[in-house]
Design an enzyme around this catalytic site. Structure first.
Site, PDB file in Angstrom:
ATOM      1  N   LYS A   1      17.664  19.516  74.562  1.00 22.61           N
ATOM      2  CA  LYS A   1      18.574  20.087  75.103  1.00 22.61           C
ATOM      3  C   LYS A   1      17.754  21.276  76.116  1.00 22.61           C
ATOM      4  O   LYS A   1      16.562  21.729  75.300  1.00 22.61           O
ATOM      5  CB  LYS A   1      19.537  20.713  74.398  1.00 22.61           C
ATOM      6  CG  LYS A   1      20.659  21.570  74.840  1.00 22.61           C
ATOM      7  CD  LYS A   1      21.545  22.281  74.078  1.00 22.61           C
ATOM      8  CE  LYS A   1      22.548  23.137  73.835  1.00 22.61           C
ATOM      9  NZ  LYS A   1      23.840  23.568  72.881  1.00 22.61           N
TER      10      LYS A   1
ATOM     11  N   SER B   1      28.366  22.947  73.774  1.00 25.27           N
ATOM     12  CA  SER B   1      27.662  22.631  75.049  1.00 25.27           C
ATOM     13  C   SER B   1      26.601  21.806  75.096  1.00 25.27           C
ATOM     14  O   SER B   1      25.690  22.037  76.105  1.00 25.27           O
ATOM     15  CB  SER B   1      26.814  23.748  74.737  1.00 25.27           C
ATOM     16  OG  SER B   1      25.646  24.266  73.910  1.00 25.27           O
TER      17      SER B   1
ATOM     18  N   SER C   1      29.504  22.667  69.369  1.00 21.68           N
ATOM     19  CA  SER C   1      28.184  22.338  70.296  1.00 21.68           C
ATOM     20  C   SER C   1      27.941  20.858  70.196  1.00 21.68           C
ATOM     21  O   SER C   1      26.797  20.635  71.232  1.00 21.68           O
ATOM     22  CB  SER C   1      27.756  23.159  71.101  1.00 21.68           C
ATOM     23  OG  SER C   1      28.056  24.620  71.999  1.00 21.68           O
TER      24      SER C   1
END
Lengths: 550, 550
Positions: free
Chosen positions: B135, B210, B234
């Site tokens: 990420k 997320s 997330s």
């Protein structure tokens, strides 16, 4: 009868009532205790003239030894409880360390335990019949709990603190509650309820604090195992100043639910609960009993990891323990008084003679900055809860409350954003310190900048608060006593800063005569078991302590 | 060349530059990837027409299986890395989940690992040659790290995040970075850098967030193991929405140093890092590798406890596992859409048929109040860091940034005292919840109030944030897919409140056709190992998942 609002009463009348109540609980003790007309400088010899040989032998036993005798019925719980009640009552008369005795409840409980043993043929748990002393702000159902604030005098908890429930389930007897300072944030014990708790070995000196009632009581052997709390040195200062053992465990290992204190919900610097005991066995017994009870089921903030019993010390191939010990002689901010340096030197020399042990010097890493961080995080609401709690009753500010709250330039009302930045600084400092450890097993250092302090002078927290900031386990063990004949002033020393000068100026050997000198053994975070094992091993190898206390 | 101050450039030009850079990294892939002219609703079949059978077989392998082949040289690291680079490049063209490929560095690294294996005759570590996706806000030395804020576009970390150092030492290959939403505080993935990351199985739906770039990339098999972060769902939302596995571990078990994000220093609700993987074996491999590396030495906020490999499931005397599973059908606030309820029902029925397993209903305890607490603690500076980070570049507010920061009535600038009181409420709630567990082993519940959400509609966090508040480990596993033929609207249902009505009105079966439906398995705090073991056992017993994904 409904409680009256406190503010219809003066703080003096509330304090008087608390003292009268305390004295009334002591008056219940049988056989009755004599008053002590002239209080001696050293409180310990007089006990031997008042207590019976059996009472002396019980109260001066190791807690682990007491438990084994209690568990097989060689000693009865009632007999042991009564002996400690008498000695605790005397301790109050000598050093002013008790807020109340609990004779009725304690003897009733002890009777129950004796019956239990008879009926079931086995002890109720690992602490069967052991009397345990409790710092006042640890909540006991139905008993006033004031954290040293007059304004909180009518706070009465509806349940026991979690730790007490666990200890009771293990067989403990609660029989005495002990003094603490106004705000709980002193390294001494001075309140408007009870005045000053003094040192058993030299009444001109402090018992330390904030668990100073515990420290003095355990030091004088009115308890063999007590419960203190520590956010900056409050277990270790009294353990050190009274010549006994005390452990500040890593956070979140022992039950914390049910403390009466300010700053609840603050978690940047986590207060911890821990033992003060006459022996290292007592410290171990306390930790093991509590952790084996799996307190994390009821209190999910605790870490669900068992108490490790396997050896955690490194060994070489032939089985010799190869401990690497790093010594802090001076934290670079405030130089310790000569008796502390002598204690370090004596231990270091003896350690060097033990095969397998390596001793190195530790370069203190920014301990002044560490104090800036922790003292900025302590009262990050600007100390408003403490200030409100003091001012609302009209009680006077004790000198060390003023020192830590109003003369401390790091007390500021922070915004949440500022709080986050200080928390980041804390974490950054923790990482840097952790990365300096290398292959060190234990840090050995002073517990404070001197032996037990003169009353109202314990203004330097750095030697203990350092490990609260880092959240490292730190064990205090007694080493020796101040001897004016060998602990002369360092006349050529030039203080480096204001704090250093303040501490340097305090030292006159004669004033500290006889005070216990202890040292602090520190491990990496969560190395609680390892640090106890290391000190146990070292005690055996070098024959520490090198002086007698009681 | 010195970086230019961002504010001499428009946010659009910065975004354009980021996209051009990303596309340039994809253009380096060999053989080159075709453009996809017409983007299909379901992105997964088209991959099979572009990639080679070998590339398909590699990228669709279980990560544990890949590691064993890589470790003995049956597959080379270069071969595996190239296959994943190509599939990740295609994934970007299909679902917009990549911020950059790292082909040069990755192939160089893979070459080194292949040489290492040849020279030393053994793998470098437990992840030898395994490509891992990252990420964007997890810092990589020398690469821009913006956390979804245009204003942060020129932040370039000087070192790797701790977790990456550990994974690299274990033999991982970093080859791709993935998208995240503006603020990181959406349960979808929408930013002004890259627009919206869509769902591989139905491009009208979100990939979740997320860690939505990770979710989509792993879902489409452009990665078999990726790293996400989770403070409210997330990791779990993208794992669920893309039909893969995702674990939110208990806090302080995995390395967290080196994340670019707002609210650093906030510790009331602790963000965690965790795996998203095509298999449960991948989740295990990730956890075990990281914890076995003892990351607590470098990062002392971590818990120094090993990854437990012994069985933690209860068994009866004849060895049958006696799991007690409690089901949350509905949290009492927002009722899940019919496909979620069907998934729960199917699993419950199959579980009831397994000897030793007990299934009960779980009465949700004040989950609405839990949201009040956690959403009051998230942005307790009033969201000022996020607001400043958005406004300083002039970039527009994405809809879900507005929702969580400006339409959320619990976002308030708290004083430190108010923060302490909310922290106390958090702890009180945690205790109450823990005390309701009794002998339950696992809670089974939805991951969200529906399958993968329509774009910009993921406004209810309660099913995931509940476990962040409690800090319980929560594992997401795929179960089935939305089937409009059986997942009809509950026409008679009358919503209980505004949030419930919003969610109810969203559901039209056809719009969600094909979306993965996953469920969440929750354990007591620190039961990370137990929850994985339980789901592993259950998968085997009931044959979950009940649908194919890729």
């Amino acid at each position: 009868m409904l409680p009256q609002p406190w503010n219809t009463r003066s703080w003096e009348s509330i304090a008087k009532k608390a003292q009268d109540y305390r004295d009334a609980t002591i008056a219940l003790i049988e056989p009755p205790l004599p008053d002590i007309e002239v209080l001696p400088l050293d409180s310990t010899p007089i006990l031997k003239t008042i207590l019976t040989p059996k009472e002396l032998s019980i109260t001066e036993s190791d807690p682990a030894n007491l438990v084994s005798q209690l568990s097989c019925g060689t000693l009865s719980a009632v007999q042991v409880t009564k002996a400690f009640l008498r000695r605790a009552g005397l301790a109050q008369k000598l050093v002013n360390c008790v807020t109340e005795l609990l004779p009725t409840a304690a003897i009733e409980r002890a009777t129950f335990l004796d019956d239990y043993l008879k009926t079931n043929g086995k002890p109720i748990g690992p602490l069967h019949g052991l009397p345990i002393s409790v710092k006042e702000h640890i909540e006991i159902e139905g008993l006033s709990c004031n954290a040293g604030f007059i304004a909180w005098n009518d706070r009465v908890p509806k349940a026991n603190a979690h730790i007490l429930d666990v200890l009771l389930a293990a067989g403990a007897v609660l029989y005495v509650r002990t003094t603490q300072p106004q705000t709980l944030m002193h390294l001494e014990t001075s309140s408007n309820y009870y005045g000053v708790t003094v040192n058993p070995f030299n009444r001109n000196l402090s018992s330390g604090g904030s668990s100073g009632g515990e420290g003095a009581l355990v030091g004088i052997r009115g308890s063999c195992l007590g419960i203190g709390t520590d956010i900056g040195g409050s277990i270790r200062s009294p353990a050190a100043n009274n010549g006994v053992y005390g452990l500040r465990p890593t956070s979140y290992r022992l039950p914390m639910e049910g403390l009466s204190a300010t700053m609840l919900g603050q978690e940047q610097i986590v207060p911890v609960i821990g033992p003060i005991s006459t022996s290292l066995e007592g410290v171990k017994l306390f930790m093991k009993t509590l952790i084996n009870a799996k307190p994390w089921i009821r209190e999910p903030s605790l870490l669900p990891f068992p108490w490790r019993t396997e050896s955690l010390l490194p060994t070489d191939p032939d089985g010799t323990k190869t401990l690497k010990i790093a010594i802090i002689w001076d934290d670079g901010v405030v130089r310790p008084h000569p008796p502390v340096t002598r204690a370090l030197r004596t231990v270091a020399e003896k350690l060097k003679a033990v095969p397998g042990i390596t001793v190195i010097d530790w370069e203190p890493y920014q301990h002044d900055y560490a104090w800036t961080i922790i003292s900025s995080l302590y009262f990050c609401d600007g100390g408003s809860e403490e200030k409100a709690a003091i001012s609302s009753s009209g009680e006077p500010w004790r000198p060390l409350s003023k020192f830590i709250l109003t003369e401390n330039q790091n007390v500021k009302k922070l915004s949440v954003t500022e709080l986050w930045r200080w928390t980041e600084k804390r974490d950054g400092y923790r990482k840097e310190y952790a990365n300096k450890w290398g292959d060190v097993d234990v840090i050995l250092c002073p517990v404070g900048p001197g032996a037990a302090p003169l009353i109202d002078t314990a203004r330097y927290w750095g030697y203990t608060s350092q490990w609260n900031l880092l959240d490292y386990p730190a064990l205090v063990a007694p080493v020796t006593r101040v001897d004016p004949a060998v602990d002369g002033v360092e006349t050529k020393y030039v203080p480096r800063n204001e704090k250093d000068a303040y501490n340097y100026d305090l030292y006159t050997p004669e004033k500290y005569a006889g005070a216990p000198v202890s040292l602090q053994w520190v491990g990496r975070r969560y190395d609680d078991e390892k640090i106890i094992e290391a000190v146990d091993y070292i005690k055996e190898k070098i024959g520490m302590p090198f002086a007698e206390f009681v």
